[in-house]
Design a protein around this motif. Sequence first.
Motif, PDB file in Angstrom:
ATOM      1  N   THR A 386       0.795  -1.225   0.000  1.00  0.00           N
ATOM      2  CA  THR A 386       0.000   0.000   0.000  1.00  0.00           C
ATOM      3  C   THR A 386       0.833   1.283   0.000  1.00  0.00           C
ATOM      4  O   THR A 386       0.616   2.155  -0.832  1.00  0.00           O
ATOM      5  CB  THR A 386      -0.922   0.025   1.243  1.00  0.00           C
ATOM      6  OG1 THR A 386      -1.521  -1.243   1.380  1.00  0.00           O
ATOM      7  CG2 THR A 386      -1.997   1.074   1.096  1.00  0.00           C
ATOM      8  N   CYS A 387       1.779   1.405   0.891  1.00  0.00           N
ATOM      9  CA  CYS A 387       2.465   2.684   1.104  1.00  0.00           C
ATOM     10  C   CYS A 387       3.758   2.797   0.293  1.00  0.00           C
ATOM     11  O   CYS A 387       4.164   3.889  -0.092  1.00  0.00           O
ATOM     12  CB  CYS A 387       2.821   2.873   2.578  1.00  0.00           C
ATOM     13  SG  CYS A 387       1.660   2.130   3.732  1.00  0.00           S
ATOM     14  N   CYS A 390       4.581   5.055  -2.852  1.00  0.00           N
ATOM     15  CA  CYS A 390       4.857   6.487  -2.710  1.00  0.00           C
ATOM     16  C   CYS A 390       5.981   6.766  -1.711  1.00  0.00           C
ATOM     17  O   CYS A 390       6.882   7.529  -1.986  1.00  0.00           O
ATOM     18  CB  CYS A 390       3.593   7.223  -2.272  1.00  0.00           C
ATOM     19  SG  CYS A 390       2.262   7.061  -3.465  1.00  0.00           S
ATOM     20  N   HIS A 391       5.917   6.132  -0.545  1.00  0.00           N
ATOM     21  CA  HIS A 391       6.896   6.485   0.496  1.00  0.00           C
ATOM     22  C   HIS A 391       8.212   5.719   0.403  1.00  0.00           C
ATOM     23  O   HIS A 391       9.125   5.979   1.176  1.00  0.00           O
ATOM     24  CB  HIS A 391       6.264   6.319   1.885  1.00  0.00           C
ATOM     25  CG  HIS A 391       5.163   7.309   2.152  1.00  0.00           C
ATOM     26  ND1 HIS A 391       5.396   8.645   2.358  1.00  0.00           N
ATOM     27  CD2 HIS A 391       3.821   7.156   2.208  1.00  0.00           C
ATOM     28  CE1 HIS A 391       4.241   9.284   2.553  1.00  0.00           C
ATOM     29  NE2 HIS A 391       3.257   8.395   2.455  1.00  0.00           N
ATOM     30  N   PRO A 404       9.121  11.835   3.579  1.00  0.00           N
ATOM     31  CA  PRO A 404       9.694  10.641   4.201  1.00  0.00           C
ATOM     32  C   PRO A 404       8.863  10.195   5.400  1.00  0.00           C
ATOM     33  O   PRO A 404       8.235  11.026   6.067  1.00  0.00           O
ATOM     34  CB  PRO A 404      11.084  11.107   4.650  1.00  0.00           C
ATOM     35  CG  PRO A 404      10.934  12.580   4.845  1.00  0.00           C
ATOM     36  CD  PRO A 404       9.918  13.033   3.842  1.00  0.00           C
ATOM     37  N   SER A 408      10.598  10.899  10.459  1.00  0.00           N
ATOM     38  CA  SER A 408       9.726  12.036  10.142  1.00  0.00           C
ATOM     39  C   SER A 408       9.288  12.721  11.427  1.00  0.00           C
ATOM     40  O   SER A 408       8.685  12.098  12.306  1.00  0.00           O
ATOM     41  CB  SER A 408       8.493  11.538   9.383  1.00  0.00           C
ATOM     42  OG  SER A 408       7.403  12.419   9.582  1.00  0.00           O
ATOM     43  N   GLY A 428      -2.988  19.573   1.354  1.00  0.00           N
ATOM     44  CA  GLY A 428      -2.596  20.895   1.838  1.00  0.00           C
ATOM     45  C   GLY A 428      -1.141  20.871   2.265  1.00  0.00           C
ATOM     46  O   GLY A 428      -0.509  19.818   2.282  1.00  0.00           O
ATOM     47  N   SER A 439       0.829  18.281  -1.417  1.00  0.00           N
ATOM     48  CA  SER A 439       0.356  17.295  -2.376  1.00  0.00           C
ATOM     49  C   SER A 439      -0.865  16.600  -1.784  1.00  0.00           C
ATOM     50  O   SER A 439      -1.439  17.073  -0.802  1.00  0.00           O
ATOM     51  CB  SER A 439       1.492  16.309  -2.646  1.00  0.00           C
ATOM     52  OG  SER A 439       1.111  15.399  -3.633  1.00  0.00           O
ATOM     53  N   MET A 441      -2.397  12.907  -0.418  1.00  0.00           N
ATOM     54  CA  MET A 441      -2.392  11.469  -0.156  1.00  0.00           C
ATOM     55  C   MET A 441      -3.865  11.060  -0.035  1.00  0.00           C
ATOM     56  O   MET A 441      -4.609  11.656   0.724  1.00  0.00           O
ATOM     57  CB  MET A 441      -1.659  11.177   1.149  1.00  0.00           C
ATOM     58  CG  MET A 441      -1.822   9.734   1.611  1.00  0.00           C
ATOM     59  SD  MET A 441      -0.686   9.361   2.937  1.00  0.00           S
ATOM     60  CE  MET A 441      -1.636   8.116   3.812  1.00  0.00           C
TER      61      MET A 441
END
Length: 490
Positions: A386-387, A390-391, A404, A408, A428, A439, A441
């Motif tokens: 799932t993540c 992107c991450h 990151p 984080s 936001g 961006s 999510m």
Amino acid sequence: MKTKLKIAAGFLALTAITVGLFSFGDKDTTDPSKIKVEGEMVAELTAPPFVPKPVGNRAATKLIVNMEIKEMEGEMADGVKYTYWTFGGSVPGSFIRTRIGDEVQFHLKNHPDNKLPHNIDLHAVTGPGGGATSSLVAPGHEKVFNFKCLNPGLYVYHCATAPVGMHIANGMYGLILVEPEGGLPPVDKEYYIMQGDFYTKGAYGEQGSQPFDMEKAIKEQPDYVVFNGKVGALTGDKAITAKKGETVRIYMGNGGPNLVSSFHVIGEIFDKVNIEGGHLINKDVQTTLVPAGGSAIVEFKVDVPGTFILVDHSIFRAFNKGAIGMLKVDGEQEKTIYSGTVQEGIYLAEGGTIQNMPKEKGVAKSTVAKTVPEQVKAGKEIYGRTCFACHQSEGQGIPNAFPPLAKSDYLNANPKKAIDAVLHGLSGEITVNGKKYNSVMTSQNLTDEEIANVLTYVYNSWGNNKTNVTAPMVKNQRGKVVAKAKDIHE
Ligand SMILES: [Cu+2]
């Protein structure tokens, strides 16, 4: 993946092979309308992703199809209820398998508990409305009509009762296959998949019972684009399967009502495609277009093990609206065909999804993670599917695009905010480790437990502060921020 075509043998041999490969043979020797029928039988009907037994060598027959219409509540996604209208209790509806020359006696039954009249238009029918004009049936009634199968191919059927778009949008479509004389060439595995677009009052993932949204349907702005009627119908332990070396045939349809599908299997090449479900065969195809109200038959040999992701390659539909399925192939590695090296680059999203699927079957779903190490293990798998896209694998993110998760400060400051991000999505401007991100999510459509596990994994990796996120913590947040999800999607 590749069919071995021995072209060297010369033109004659090539012709012979080509004819042999033509599934719907071009012998126009008999007029299909003159094919005599022998006896009668009741058609086997199956729910997706399965198909009835091949017709094989059987003669044309009088084939009795008993199709029951059921209006029923189902799940569009975890926690999202939707009232489907179905042919046979599934979306897509029951698969009907016939052969050329069959005389189909179609019994359309509208269950007494249903609220509306319905009918059926079968694209395999030669006649007014494809049967629709003869089949309008009120709840608690049955209509019977007959038709002869004149053209081999893979055809869509659907309800054609006004408002037609709404009946289709609620799931009233399916496939009917008309096999040629002698049947289609045998393969090892056959599956039935249909894409459909769905329009709900709430945004993607918004919980509770979601009514149909006519305005979004008219604007052609679906919240869901899915295979087999719901998000996740073909993922995890519901994935379709094959063994290395087997040939797979997918009867792929598109109910629409609006979108066309760019059907693609990540990491596979279709050896053969019956374009639009008809005679014409294309070979070595990456992505095939399946029109709304149309179909395609795709075939390929699976040469390497792994999880292959089925998508509509209009790719936001896949990763953000649900158009994802999985084909899991078991078997020994085949390093000469695929080395297993992780690929870097813009399509890591795709490659990543493949690489990180759990190898054991059904681990994530069946076992409840109780201890932190168990949560971490379960969460790692969720992260991988799932993540990760992107991450990134080490939570490092991608500069200027995806923040990151490793070390984080945003994440470590407050688990509630992390839970909110996964639950409801995030948009936001935010600042992570001194860098600004602005961006979107999308909400991740996971259960409380899955969110708890994936975040526990994240918190216990890459130098984060080892917070243990529990399902009750997630549940608590789920109740709170319903309005926010709306803000993000509208
Ligand atoms: Cu209908």
